[in-house]
Design a protein around this motif. Sequence first.
Motif, PDB file in Angstrom:
ATOM      1  N   TYR A  23       0.831  -1.212   0.000  1.00 34.90           N
ATOM      2  CA  TYR A  23       0.000   0.000   0.000  1.00 34.90           C
ATOM      3  C   TYR A  23       0.865   1.262   0.000  1.00 34.90           C
ATOM      4  O   TYR A  23       0.380   2.350  -0.261  1.00 34.90           O
ATOM      5  N   THR A  24       2.138   1.092   0.401  1.00 33.48           N
ATOM      6  CA  THR A  24       3.059   2.221   0.388  1.00 33.48           C
ATOM      7  C   THR A  24       4.378   1.735  -0.196  1.00 33.48           C
ATOM      8  O   THR A  24       4.704   0.544  -0.102  1.00 33.48           O
ATOM      9  N   ASP A  28       6.347   6.524   1.720  1.00 35.64           N
ATOM     10  CA  ASP A  28       4.957   6.979   1.560  1.00 35.64           C
ATOM     11  C   ASP A  28       4.099   6.692   2.791  1.00 35.64           C
ATOM     12  O   ASP A  28       4.399   5.801   3.576  1.00 35.64           O
ATOM     13  N   GLY A  29       2.980   7.411   2.859  1.00 33.31           N
ATOM     14  CA  GLY A  29       1.925   7.092   3.810  1.00 33.31           C
ATOM     15  C   GLY A  29       2.149   7.714   5.178  1.00 33.31           C
ATOM     16  O   GLY A  29       3.264   8.157   5.503  1.00 33.31           O
ATOM     17  N   HIS A  95      -3.333   7.079   5.928  1.00 28.24           N
ATOM     18  CA  HIS A  95      -3.182   7.508   4.530  1.00 28.24           C
ATOM     19  C   HIS A  95      -2.144   6.632   3.849  1.00 28.24           C
ATOM     20  O   HIS A  95      -1.079   6.376   4.416  1.00 28.24           O
ATOM     21  N   HIS A  97      -1.000   4.763  -0.401  1.00 28.87           N
ATOM     22  CA  HIS A  97      -1.137   4.823  -1.857  1.00 28.87           C
ATOM     23  C   HIS A  97      -1.368   3.409  -2.406  1.00 28.87           C
ATOM     24  O   HIS A  97      -0.570   2.928  -3.218  1.00 28.87           O
ATOM     25  N   PRO A  99      -2.083   0.580  -4.766  1.00 32.01           N
ATOM     26  CA  PRO A  99      -1.976   0.821  -6.208  1.00 32.01           C
ATOM     27  C   PRO A  99      -3.266   0.696  -7.020  1.00 32.01           C
ATOM     28  O   PRO A  99      -3.443   1.467  -7.960  1.00 32.01           O
ATOM     29  N   THR A 102      -5.506   3.646  -6.010  1.00 33.04           N
ATOM     30  CA  THR A 102      -4.881   4.871  -6.508  1.00 33.04           C
ATOM     31  C   THR A 102      -5.020   4.956  -8.034  1.00 33.04           C
ATOM     32  O   THR A 102      -5.152   6.048  -8.591  1.00 33.04           O
ATOM     33  N   ASN A 157      -5.171  11.638  -8.101  1.00 34.92           N
ATOM     34  CA  ASN A 157      -3.757  11.565  -8.506  1.00 34.92           C
ATOM     35  C   ASN A 157      -2.802  11.452  -7.319  1.00 34.92           C
ATOM     36  O   ASN A 157      -1.691  11.977  -7.353  1.00 34.92           O
ATOM     37  N   HIS A 158      -3.240  10.751  -6.271  1.00 31.34           N
ATOM     38  CA  HIS A 158      -2.406  10.669  -5.074  1.00 31.34           C
ATOM     39  C   HIS A 158      -2.573   9.331  -4.337  1.00 31.34           C
ATOM     40  O   HIS A 158      -1.640   8.531  -4.327  1.00 31.34           O
ATOM     41  N   GLY A 159      -3.720   9.068  -3.729  1.00 30.06           N
ATOM     42  CA  GLY A 159      -3.835   7.847  -2.922  1.00 30.06           C
ATOM     43  C   GLY A 159      -5.200   7.721  -2.290  1.00 30.06           C
ATOM     44  O   GLY A 159      -6.209   8.066  -2.900  1.00 30.06           O
ATOM     45  N   GLU A 178      -8.967  -1.059  -1.012  1.00 31.57           N
ATOM     46  CA  GLU A 178      -8.087  -1.663  -2.030  1.00 31.57           C
ATOM     47  C   GLU A 178      -8.698  -2.961  -2.562  1.00 31.57           C
ATOM     48  O   GLU A 178      -8.662  -3.231  -3.764  1.00 31.57           O
TER      49      GLU A 178
END
Length: 283
Positions: A23-24, A28-29, A95, A97, A99, A102, A157-159, A178
Motif C-alpha cells: 500500500y506504500t 509513503d503514507g 493515509h 497509496h 496501487p 490509486t 492523482n495521489h492515494g 483496495e
Amino acid sequence: MTTEGSLRGDIVEVGRRMYARGYTASNDGNISVRLDPDRLLMTPKSVCKGFMTPDMMCITDLDGRKLQGDRDPSSETLMHLEVYRQRPDVQAVVHAHPPVATGFAVAGIPLTRPVLAEVLTTLGSIPIAEYATPSTSELPQAVRKYIKAHDGMLLANHGALTVGGDLFSAYYKMETIEHFAKISLVARLLGRENLIAREEVERLQQLRGSYGIKAPAPICDDPPDALEDATCQVVDAPAGQGLRLVPDVPGRPSPGPANDQDEIRLTYRELSILIEEAVKSLR
Ligand SMILES: [Zn+2]
C-alpha cells in the motif's frame, strides 16, 4: 503497557502491514491516532512505514505543534488535523497509496457503484477528493469537502485516506477500499457489473446498526450541489421495486458489437492475458 505504549506498537504494526501489502512504497503514507483530547500520536516524516519502531513516533497538539519526539511529524500532518477537527468521533487516520485504488484515483473514477454488500455496510460510497498538492494546505481543504459524510475517500492523482473509531478500524477500511478496487477492476475488465438496487442499498445501510457500525452519513436523496460540502453519500444505485440486481451498468452499451465507436476489439488470447493478470493481482 500504557495506552501510549500500546498505541505506539499498534502504529508500528499497521505501518508494517501497509508496507507488506504494497500500500506504500519507500517513505509513503502516514498514520495517526488520538492519545487524549488534546494530543495526537503521529508517524514521523521520511521513514519507511514497514520498518518503524515505537520510539520514532511524534506527539503533537491539535494544531500540529510538536510536543515530543526526536523526529518531525508527517508532512501530511495538516490533512490529519483537518480530519480530527471535522470529525470529533474519529480516533485514527490512515493515509496510503494502494496501487489499484490509486489507479481509480488517477483515472478519476470514484468507487460509488453499489456492487458489494459488505462495502455498502462498512463504508458506503468512496468519492474522490479533488487534486491538491500533497503536504500543502490545499489537501486538507480538498478532504474537508467529503470527510463529514465519509470514512474513506480516494485522493485524486495521489492515494487514499481512511478514518475510524480506533486505529485498526481505520486501517481495515484501507484494506476494504483496495480490495473493492481490485474486484471492481476485474468486473470492469470482464465488461459488466451487476448493480445492487437502491432499495437493497438502503436496507444494507439500515443493517449497519445491528453490526455495530456507525454510518457517517445516509445516502443522498438527490444529487448534492457540487459546490457544497458533502452531508450525504452518493451511491449510483438504480431504482428497483423488489428487484435487487440489475443485469447491466446503466448508460453503458451492452457487451457485444452494439456500438462501433465504443468497441475495443481484443483477441481471445489478449483477453485471457488481461484476466489472468487481474486475477494474479488479487492474490
Ligand atoms: Zn500521500
